[in-house]
Design an enzyme around this catalytic site. Structure first.
Site, PDB file in Angstrom:
ATOM      1  N   CYS A  88      10.887  -9.186 -10.959  1.00  0.00           N
ATOM      2  CA  CYS A  88      10.313  -8.530  -9.782  1.00  0.00           C
ATOM      3  C   CYS A  88      10.813  -7.090  -9.649  1.00  0.00           C
ATOM      4  O   CYS A  88      11.975  -6.794  -9.902  1.00  0.00           O
ATOM      5  CB  CYS A  88      10.672  -9.316  -8.520  1.00  0.00           C
ATOM      6  SG  CYS A  88       9.778  -8.738  -7.052  1.00  0.00           S
TER       7      CYS A  88
ATOM      8  N   TYR B 220       4.534  -6.800   0.989  1.00  0.00           N
ATOM      9  CA  TYR B 220       5.985  -6.703   0.803  1.00  0.00           C
ATOM     10  C   TYR B 220       6.543  -8.101   0.565  1.00  0.00           C
ATOM     11  O   TYR B 220       6.195  -9.048   1.290  1.00  0.00           O
ATOM     12  CB  TYR B 220       6.650  -6.049   2.031  1.00  0.00           C
ATOM     13  CG  TYR B 220       6.234  -4.590   2.152  1.00  0.00           C
ATOM     14  CD1 TYR B 220       6.942  -3.597   1.476  1.00  0.00           C
ATOM     15  CD2 TYR B 220       5.103  -4.235   2.881  1.00  0.00           C
ATOM     16  CE1 TYR B 220       6.531  -2.266   1.537  1.00  0.00           C
ATOM     17  CE2 TYR B 220       4.689  -2.910   2.949  1.00  0.00           C
ATOM     18  CZ  TYR B 220       5.406  -1.921   2.269  1.00  0.00           C
ATOM     19  OH  TYR B 220       4.990  -0.616   2.318  1.00  0.00           O
ATOM     20  N   SER B 221       7.425  -8.210  -0.453  1.00  0.00           N
ATOM     21  CA  SER B 221       8.057  -9.498  -0.748  1.00  0.00           C
ATOM     22  C   SER B 221       8.980  -9.865   0.404  1.00  0.00           C
ATOM     23  O   SER B 221       9.728  -9.011   0.898  1.00  0.00           O
ATOM     24  CB  SER B 221       8.919  -9.404  -2.010  1.00  0.00           C
ATOM     25  OG  SER B 221       8.186  -8.856  -3.067  1.00  0.00           O
TER      26      SER B 221
ATOM     27  N   TYR C 279       5.138  -4.160  -9.141  1.00  0.00           N
ATOM     28  CA  TYR C 279       4.238  -3.277  -8.395  1.00  0.00           C
ATOM     29  C   TYR C 279       4.572  -1.826  -8.654  1.00  0.00           C
ATOM     30  O   TYR C 279       5.584  -1.529  -9.291  1.00  0.00           O
ATOM     31  CB  TYR C 279       4.317  -3.595  -6.891  1.00  0.00           C
ATOM     32  CG  TYR C 279       5.709  -3.852  -6.358  1.00  0.00           C
ATOM     33  CD1 TYR C 279       6.538  -2.792  -5.956  1.00  0.00           C
ATOM     34  CD2 TYR C 279       6.232  -5.161  -6.270  1.00  0.00           C
ATOM     35  CE1 TYR C 279       7.819  -3.030  -5.471  1.00  0.00           C
ATOM     36  CE2 TYR C 279       7.512  -5.391  -5.779  1.00  0.00           C
ATOM     37  CZ  TYR C 279       8.298  -4.325  -5.388  1.00  0.00           C
ATOM     38  OH  TYR C 279       9.573  -4.550  -4.904  1.00  0.00           O
TER      39      TYR C 279
ATOM     40  N   GLU D 190       6.275 -10.655 -10.590  1.00  0.00           N
ATOM     41  CA  GLU D 190       5.641  -9.927  -9.487  1.00  0.00           C
ATOM     42  C   GLU D 190       6.139  -8.486  -9.534  1.00  0.00           C
ATOM     43  O   GLU D 190       7.245  -8.175  -9.081  1.00  0.00           O
ATOM     44  CB  GLU D 190       6.005 -10.570  -8.149  1.00  0.00           C
ATOM     45  CG  GLU D 190       5.155 -10.021  -7.019  1.00  0.00           C
ATOM     46  CD  GLU D 190       5.094 -11.021  -5.877  1.00  0.00           C
ATOM     47  OE1 GLU D 190       4.220 -11.910  -5.912  1.00  0.00           O
ATOM     48  OE2 GLU D 190       5.943 -10.935  -4.981  1.00  0.00           O
TER      49      GLU D 190
HETATM   50  P1  FAD Z   1       0.946   4.997  -0.145  1.00  0.00           P
HETATM   51  O1  FAD Z   1       0.768   5.966   0.969  1.00  0.00           O
HETATM   52  O2  FAD Z   1      -0.017   3.894  -0.280  1.00  0.00           O
HETATM   53  O3  FAD Z   1       1.047   5.811  -1.470  1.00  0.00           O
HETATM   54  C1  FAD Z   1       0.956   5.162  -2.697  1.00  0.00           C
HETATM   55  C2  FAD Z   1       0.056   5.985  -3.572  1.00  0.00           C
HETATM   56  O4  FAD Z   1       0.649   7.260  -3.796  1.00  0.00           O
HETATM   57  C3  FAD Z   1      -0.119   5.384  -4.921  1.00  0.00           C
HETATM   58  O5  FAD Z   1      -1.147   4.452  -4.925  1.00  0.00           O
HETATM   59  C4  FAD Z   1      -0.406   6.609  -5.758  1.00  0.00           C
HETATM   60  O6  FAD Z   1      -1.771   6.934  -5.651  1.00  0.00           O
HETATM   61  C5  FAD Z   1       0.370   7.679  -5.089  1.00  0.00           C
HETATM   62  N1  FAD Z   1       1.653   7.913  -5.771  1.00  0.00           N
HETATM   63  C6  FAD Z   1       2.721   7.117  -5.761  1.00  0.00           C
HETATM   64  N2  FAD Z   1       3.709   7.663  -6.486  1.00  0.00           N
HETATM   65  C7  FAD Z   1       3.234   8.834  -6.950  1.00  0.00           C
HETATM   66  C8  FAD Z   1       3.769   9.841  -7.760  1.00  0.00           C
HETATM   67  N3  FAD Z   1       5.030   9.765  -8.224  1.00  0.00           N
HETATM   68  N4  FAD Z   1       2.985  10.908  -8.057  1.00  0.00           N
HETATM   69  C9  FAD Z   1       1.725  11.001  -7.568  1.00  0.00           C
HETATM   70  N5  FAD Z   1       1.159  10.054  -6.803  1.00  0.00           N
HETATM   71  C10 FAD Z   1       1.906   8.998  -6.491  1.00  0.00           C
HETATM   72  N6  FAD Z   1       7.612  -2.325  -1.808  1.00  0.00           N
HETATM   73  C11 FAD Z   1       8.867  -2.372  -1.284  1.00  0.00           C
HETATM   74  O7  FAD Z   1       9.440  -1.345  -0.914  1.00  0.00           O
HETATM   75  N7  FAD Z   1       9.500  -3.587  -1.150  1.00  0.00           N
HETATM   76  C12 FAD Z   1       8.931  -4.761  -1.514  1.00  0.00           C
HETATM   77  O8  FAD Z   1       9.552  -5.817  -1.373  1.00  0.00           O
HETATM   78  C13 FAD Z   1       7.614  -4.710  -2.053  1.00  0.00           C
HETATM   79  N8  FAD Z   1       6.994  -5.843  -2.421  1.00  0.00           N
HETATM   80  C14 FAD Z   1       5.747  -5.804  -2.937  1.00  0.00           C
HETATM   81  C15 FAD Z   1       5.142  -6.994  -3.309  1.00  0.00           C
HETATM   82  C16 FAD Z   1       3.883  -6.979  -3.848  1.00  0.00           C
HETATM   83  C17 FAD Z   1       3.232  -8.291  -4.269  1.00  0.00           C
HETATM   84  C18 FAD Z   1       3.212  -5.733  -4.027  1.00  0.00           C
HETATM   85  C19 FAD Z   1       1.833  -5.699  -4.613  1.00  0.00           C
HETATM   86  C20 FAD Z   1       3.805  -4.570  -3.647  1.00  0.00           C
HETATM   87  C21 FAD Z   1       5.075  -4.574  -3.092  1.00  0.00           C
HETATM   88  N9  FAD Z   1       5.683  -3.392  -2.677  1.00  0.00           N
HETATM   89  C22 FAD Z   1       6.978  -3.453  -2.172  1.00  0.00           C
HETATM   90  C23 FAD Z   1       5.007  -2.082  -2.738  1.00  0.00           C
HETATM   91  C24 FAD Z   1       4.296  -1.823  -1.403  1.00  0.00           C
HETATM   92  O9  FAD Z   1       3.232  -2.735  -1.262  1.00  0.00           O
HETATM   93  C25 FAD Z   1       3.677  -0.417  -1.312  1.00  0.00           C
HETATM   94  O10 FAD Z   1       2.857  -0.205  -2.419  1.00  0.00           O
HETATM   95  C26 FAD Z   1       4.711   0.689  -1.250  1.00  0.00           C
HETATM   96  O11 FAD Z   1       5.546   0.515  -0.116  1.00  0.00           O
HETATM   97  C27 FAD Z   1       4.000   2.047  -1.126  1.00  0.00           C
HETATM   98  O12 FAD Z   1       3.145   2.012  -0.034  1.00  0.00           O
HETATM   99  P2  FAD Z   1       2.945   3.301   0.892  1.00  0.00           P
HETATM  100  O13 FAD Z   1       1.904   3.000   1.907  1.00  0.00           O
HETATM  101  O14 FAD Z   1       4.259   3.781   1.396  1.00  0.00           O
HETATM  102  O15 FAD Z   1       2.434   4.375  -0.128  1.00  0.00           O
END
Ligand code: FAD
Ligand code: A2P
Length: 424
Positions: free
Chosen positions: A382, A203-204, A424, A422
């Site tokens: 971003c 997360y940023s 994602y 950046e």
């Molecule tokens: P997970 O449980 O990991 O689910 C994600 C997975 O669900 C995906 O990989 C995909 O397989 C599946 N999926 C997602 N959407 C769909 C869809 N529509 N249909 C079917 N499958 C789907 N997030 C923020 O909120 N704020 C930030 O500031 C932020 N900064 C980031 C900075 C960087 C450098 C990076 C790489 C990511 C950042 N993210 C940010 C994103 C964050 O890291 C997570 O990826 C995001 O919160 C989702 O994680 P999760 O565990 O909730 O979802």
């Protein structure tokens, strides 16, 4: 005739058959060699060839030529593939040197990697402007922070869930220092479907190094809960849901900080163009606080005098993040801060479609490229990965209007450390 003379003549005559024999032997030897030579070089007698046989005889040779041509083509293709890979490597190289590792990379990183990595002088020079800490805490030994605050950033009628979450970092040994533009990793509580602890998500960081309370002992995030429909069911993202649900006092595993891609320049007269969608505003919020928040300015000893221009994309007005702070900065620093919104579901672009930040970029092409031509200008992108092609297209059009070629300009900006992405 004396007896002795008769003996000499008789002796001489007796040699004649021997000499004739020698000549005969030499002659027959050379004849034999000539015959052999002719035999070897004579073309073989060919049988008359029928038409059908000609076809049969020709086919393999054409095929051979075709095969050769195909082989050459294959080699050409391989060479092109290698060139493509080379280009990719060149594109990725600067990213590898500067961008944050993905969560999976962090998991597999060896503890000694940082120490063993040789950093070239150019990169080192580029990094010099900030003493940037990286990977103070890794997934095997994360820091346990305490939730200080967790509140919604959205107004009535907004779509989804976006929260501002602050962690207390006090007591960290070593302390988890970070700078604006970096990210941290969060490890959600619980286990995945394989019974293993959840992998970290990045997360940023949305706060400055001094934290929201200016005491230098907190870090804040801006998190959207991931939600999507699958087979008629609503699926909640693991980590984003965990973060949006945690309460003050809860303990959270934190790793990092990571990332050198989104750092601000040291130059107080730099111009900062920011293109953000949704939570992509997180690092921009930190930059803007560093530039314009009075208590932050007092603390940071960084007297920003350049121009900051934020392009912000949100689905609805109620989804605009940190709006009150931004309005305050506009009032206090009208000459230094410009704020352009693209509210996709309330505004329309010139084609009647949803208004996206790339449409705003196109509208502002001239002013924006006047800024980009100034080498003090940095551009930060971003948020949603999906916006990248749209931004590229808009920049291409905008550049054309100024007689510039974006495909050439972008790598130059990137190389100069002025194009920061950046998504994602
Ligand atoms: P997970 O449980 O990991 O689910 C994600 C997975 O669900 C995906 O990989 C995909 O397989 C599946 N999926 C997602 N959407 C769909 C869809 N529509 N249909 C079917 N499958 C789907 N997030 C923020 O909120 N704020 C930030 O500031 C932020 N900064 C980031 C900075 C960087 C450098 C990076 C790489 C990511 C950042 N993210 C940010 C994103 C964050 O890291 C997570 O990826 C995001 O919160 C989702 O994680 P999760 O565990 O909730 O979802
Ligand atoms: P929309 O969802 O209306 O299509 P949030 O993260 O809060 O949903 O905000 C993301 C913003 O980025 C929304 O306004 C969203 O519009 C917009 N958006 C979606 N896809 C793109 C894209 N490809 N390029 C630019 N903006 C986009």
């Amino acid at each position: 005739m004396a007896y002795s003379e008769a003996r000499v003549i008789a002796g001489g005559l007796a040699h004649i058959p021997i000499i004739i024999g020698i000549f005969w032997f030499i002659n027959s030897y050379f004849n034999k060699r000539r015959n052999n030579f002719e035999k070897v070089n004579k073309p073989a007698k060919q049988k008359p060839i029928s038409n059908s046989k000609v076809k049969v005889a020709e086919k393999p040779s054409i095929k051979k030529v075709e095969n050769k041509v195909n082989e050459v083509k294959k080699v050409e293709n391989k060479v092109n593939e290698v060139k493509k890979v080379e280009n990719k490597v060149n594109e990725v190289k600067p990213k590898l040197n500067s961008s944050p590792p993905l969560s999976s990379e962090i998991e597999t990183v060896s503890p000694n990697r940082k120490e063993n990595t040789k950093i070239d002088q150019k990169t080192l020079n580029k990094m010099k402007h900030a003493d940037v800490p990286v990977n103070t805490y890794r997934p095997k030994t994360p820091f346990t922070g305490t939730v200080k605050e967790n509140y919604s950033l959205l107004k009535e009628g907004a779509i989804g869930r976006v929260n501002h979450i602050t962690f207390d970092l006090s007591g960290g040994d070593p302390f988890l220092n970070y700078v604006e533009g970096q990210s941290i990793g969060i490890m959600a509580e619980g286990e995945d479907s394989n019974g293993k602890p959840h992998k970290l998500r990045l997360y940023s960081i949305a706060s400055t190094r001094h934290g929201d309370n200016f005491e230098g002992n907190t870090v804040s995030l801006c998190v959207r809960q991931l939600q999507y429909e699958k087979d008629g069911q609503t699926i909640n993202g693991v980590c984003s849901t965990y973060l949006c649900d945690i309460k003050p006092g809860d303990k959270v595993k934190i790793t990092g900080p990571v990332g050198k891609e989104m750092l601000l320049p040291d130059d107080e007269e730099a111009n900062i163009v920011m293109l953000a969608t949704g939570t992509g505003i997180a690092p921009m919020r930190a930059y803007l606080r560093r530039m314009f928040e009075p208590s932050e300015r007092e603390k940071n000893n960084w007297n920003f005098r350049g121009k900051a221009w934020l392009f912000m994309g949100a689905p609805k007005s109620a989804n605009l993040l940190y709006e009150e702070d931004l309005q305050r900065y506009l009032v206090k620093y009208p000459d230094n801060f410009k704020y352009t919104k693209a509210i996709s579901r309330e505004q329309q672009n010139s084609k009647g479609g949803r208004m996206y930040i790339q449409d705003r970029v196109t509208e502002s092409a001239n002013e924006l490229f006047n800024m980009i031509e100034d080498e003090k200008t940095h551009i930060y992108l971003c948020g949603l990965k999906g916006m990248e092609p749209g931004i590229d297209e808009a920049m291409t059009k905008a550049a054309q209007e100024k007689g510039l070629n974006w495909a050439e300009l972008r790598p130059q900006l990137r190389k100069a450390g002025r194009w920061h992405v950046e998504t994602y």
